[in-house]
Each structure stands twice: as structure tokens, then as C-alpha cells.
Design a protein around this motif. Structure first.
Motif, mmCIF file in Angstrom:
data_model
loop_
_atom_site.group_PDB
_atom_site.id
_atom_site.type_symbol
_atom_site.label_atom_id
_atom_site.label_comp_id
_atom_site.label_asym_id
_atom_site.label_seq_id
_atom_site.Cartn_x
_atom_site.Cartn_y
_atom_site.Cartn_z
ATOM 1 N N ARG A 83 -28.920 -4.215 14.319
ATOM 2 C CA ARG A 83 -27.882 -5.238 14.139
ATOM 3 C C ARG A 83 -26.487 -4.655 13.948
ATOM 4 N N ASP A 84 -26.403 -3.433 13.431
ATOM 5 C CA ASP A 84 -25.136 -2.851 12.992
ATOM 6 C C ASP A 84 -24.571 -1.930 14.072
ATOM 7 N N ALA A 85 -23.523 -2.362 14.743
ATOM 8 C CA ALA A 85 -22.935 -1.572 15.831
ATOM 9 C C ALA A 85 -22.386 -0.240 15.328
ATOM 10 N N GLU A 86 -21.778 -0.231 14.136
ATOM 11 C CA GLU A 86 -21.208 1.013 13.599
ATOM 12 C C GLU A 86 -22.307 2.036 13.330
ATOM 13 N N LYS A 87 -23.420 1.560 12.785
ATOM 14 C CA LYS A 87 -24.541 2.468 12.545
ATOM 15 C C LYS A 87 -25.071 3.018 13.859
ATOM 16 N N LEU A 88 -25.157 2.186 14.866
ATOM 17 C CA LEU A 88 -25.638 2.646 16.166
ATOM 18 C C LEU A 88 -24.718 3.707 16.753
ATOM 19 N N ASP A 89 -23.426 3.540 16.581
ATOM 20 C CA ASP A 89 -22.473 4.545 17.073
ATOM 21 C C ASP A 89 -22.715 5.896 16.411
ATOM 22 N N GLY A 90 -22.969 5.864 15.111
ATOM 23 C CA GLY A 90 -23.232 7.112 14.395
ATOM 24 C C GLY A 90 -24.520 7.783 14.848
ATOM 25 N N LEU A 91 -25.556 6.981 15.088
ATOM 26 C CA LEU A 91 -26.832 7.541 15.533
ATOM 27 C C LEU A 91 -26.714 8.137 16.934
ATOM 28 N N ALA B 118 -24.067 9.330 18.334
ATOM 29 C CA ALA B 118 -23.272 10.559 18.241
ATOM 30 C C ALA B 118 -24.117 11.717 17.728
ATOM 31 N N THR B 119 -24.962 11.446 16.736
ATOM 32 C CA THR B 119 -25.851 12.484 16.211
ATOM 33 C C THR B 119 -26.802 12.971 17.289
ATOM 34 N N LEU B 120 -27.373 12.055 18.044
ATOM 35 C CA LEU B 120 -28.312 12.427 19.102
ATOM 36 C C LEU B 120 -27.615 13.192 20.223
ATOM 37 N N ALA B 121 -26.389 12.830 20.510
ATOM 38 C CA ALA B 121 -25.645 13.548 21.553
ATOM 39 C C ALA B 121 -25.491 15.021 21.200
ATOM 40 N N ARG B 122 -25.317 15.303 19.910
ATOM 41 C CA ARG B 122 -25.201 16.711 19.479
ATOM 42 C C ARG B 122 -26.513 17.464 19.679
ATOM 43 N N ASP B 123 -27.618 16.710 19.779
ATOM 44 C CA ASP B 123 -28.924 17.326 20.050
ATOM 45 C C ASP B 123 -29.288 17.244 21.531
ATOM 46 N N ASP B 124 -28.294 16.922 22.360
ATOM 47 C CA ASP B 124 -28.493 16.826 23.807
ATOM 48 C C ASP B 124 -29.477 15.727 24.201
ATOM 49 N N VAL B 125 -29.519 14.659 23.413
ATOM 50 C CA VAL B 125 -30.347 13.500 23.736
ATOM 51 C C VAL B 125 -29.435 12.400 24.267
ATOM 52 N N GLN B 126 -29.747 11.904 25.459
ATOM 53 C CA GLN B 126 -28.966 10.814 26.046
ATOM 54 C C GLN B 126 -29.396 9.503 25.406
ATOM 55 N N ALA B 127 -28.535 8.914 24.610
ATOM 56 C CA ALA B 127 -28.871 7.694 23.881
ATOM 57 C C ALA B 127 -27.728 6.704 23.956
ATOM 58 N N ARG B 128 -28.083 5.441 23.832
ATOM 59 C CA ARG B 128 -27.077 4.375 23.829
ATOM 60 C C ARG B 128 -27.539 3.280 22.872
ATOM 61 N N GLY B 129 -26.608 2.689 22.157
ATOM 62 C CA GLY B 129 -26.930 1.657 21.197
ATOM 63 C C GLY B 129 -26.708 0.260 21.751
ATOM 64 N N TYR B 130 -27.553 -0.667 21.300
ATOM 65 C CA TYR B 130 -27.464 -2.070 21.706
ATOM 66 C C TYR B 130 -27.646 -2.932 20.459
ATOM 67 N N THR B 131 -26.694 -3.787 20.204
ATOM 68 C CA THR B 131 -26.784 -4.630 19.017
ATOM 69 C C THR B 131 -27.645 -5.858 19.309
#
Length: 221
Positions: free
Chosen positions: A33-41, A43-56
Motif C-alpha cells: 500500500r505504501d509507495a514510499e516504502k516500495l521505493d526504498g525496497l 532501491a535496496t534491491l537495485a544495489r543487489d543487482d535485482v531488477q524490481a519495481r513497486g506497485y501500490t
């Protein structure tokens, strides 16, 4: 490349599972539900070379959940693995003698209508792939009703029944349905129930496809 879609993304088990399935070669769709939390997650995954995207989306809102899963498949690739593990709200956990009929509306929507909506959104894509995995994560009240948390006990039992029926119905289509029961709290220092250990267990369930119900650790007496 296919997608691992996680409903109920958060910084504990959700992040660990996203990291592990991402490392196994899947793109990752994080739904919460939380777009800001998804942005943080992400970003964290990107640093681990994981392609991720958030959807509220809110699992209590069928339209938003369906739209999020459709968008994830369109953006990232067909959803091959769906994990349904949102954290229940505190108000679902009233004692049984304090629970009214109206008190069960939200828990049942959360644990039954939400999963049914999610499965209906991803199942056509899995059928096109010819494979798929549906992972349901629950606490111990799913299999051992607890009168102190009546809402989740009733709703998790219904979710379990739905998942079990899916398991039996989808075996012929090479779509594996499994449930992981986590009896205690998820803690970084827990031997069997740390986020990283549970994430590895979920990947094993997906890959080994060896039965419906699994336990992170034995239920306490």
C-alpha cells in the motif's frame, strides 16, 4: 525472463524473498500500500543487482490489486511465481468472545477475496507458460485456531482451504500451490524463521514442488 510477484512487500521476509528470487533470475514485482516504502525496497534491491519495481495496491481493494498484477506482468514479464504474504492488521486479532460477525468482514476479504483476486489475475499467464507456483504464507492460527486471535484464525483457515483446493485442481497443469506455516515470530536471529532462512525455504518449495503444506519449524505443544 519471468516475474516473482510479492503481495505484502516489506523490509523483513518480503525483502529477503525478493532478493532470493531475484538472485535466482526472476524480475521482481513488489506490491504493497505504501509507495514510499516500495521505493526504498526497490532501491535496496537495485544495489543487489535485482531488477524490481513497486506497485501500490491494497488487498482489500480488488480493482487495485488486479491492476497492480496486470501492470507487473506487462512491465516485467509473465508472473511465474506469486507469493501472498501480507501482514494482517491488528484489529483482526480480537478474542473470539469479543468478535462480531461484522468483525470478520475485513479478515475474510484480506485472506480469501485477496488471494482469489490475485490468483485469477496471474493464472492465465501461468497457463500460457505451462508452469507456475502459488505460495501462501500464514501463521500457526491457519492450522491451529487460537481463541485470542479469532479473525485471523477464521480467515487463515479459509485461505488454507482455498489454497489446498487450488493445489489439487492445478497439479495436472504443472502449477504448484503450496503453503508455508510460520509458527513464531520472524526474527533475524531465529534459526528456522529468520527472513533469509524463510526466503531460501520458499525458493526450495518453488523448485522442489514436493507437497502442499510446509512448516518453518514444528508447532509448539
Amino acid at each position: 525472463m519471468t516475474t516473482f510477484a510479492l503481495i505484502g512487500a516489506g523490509p523483513g521476509l518480503g525483502l529477503a524473498a525478493a532478493r532470493r528470487f531475484g538472485a535466482a533470475g526472476h524480475t521482481v514485482a513488489l506490491i504493497a500500500r505504501d509507495a514510499e516504502k516500495l521505493d526504498g525496497l526497490t532501491a535496496t534491491l537495485a544495489r543487489d543487482d535485482v531488477q524490481a519495481r513497486g506497485y501500490t495496491a491494497d488487498v482489500l481493494d480488488i480493482e487495485s490489486l488486479t491492476s497492480a498484477l496486470y501492470a507487473a506482468a506487462a512491465d516485467l514479464g509473465t508472473v511465474e511465481i506469486l507469493q501472498y504474504s501480507p501482514v494482517p492488521r491488528a484489529d483482526f486479532m480480537k478474542p473470539v468472545l469479543d468478535t462480531s460477525a461484522d468483525d470478520l468482514d475485513a479478515p475474510l476479504s484480506f485472506s480469501v477475496k485477496g488471494p482469489v483476486t490475485a490468483v485469477n489475475a496471474v493464472l492465465p499467464g501461468m497457463r500460457e507458460l505451462g508452469r507456475g507456483t502459488l505460495l501462501f504464507v500464514n501463521g500457526s492460527s491457519a492450522v491451529r485456531p487460537n481463541p485470542r486471535v479469532a479473525g485471523t484464525s477464521v480467515a487463515f483457515a479459509a485461505e488454507s482451504a482455498y489454497a489446498r483446493m487450488l493445489h489439487d485442481a492445478l497439479v495436472p497443469e504443472n502449477i504448484h500451490v503450496a503453503q508455508l506455516i510460520i509458527p513464531g515470530a520472524i526474527r533475524p536471529d531465529a534459526e528456522h524463521s529468520s527472513p533469509d532462512v524463510l526466503a531460501e525455504r520458499l525458493l526450495d518449495i518453488h523448485q522442489l514442488r514436493d507437497g502442499f503444506r510446509h512448516y518453518a519449524e514444528p508447532l509448539p505443544d
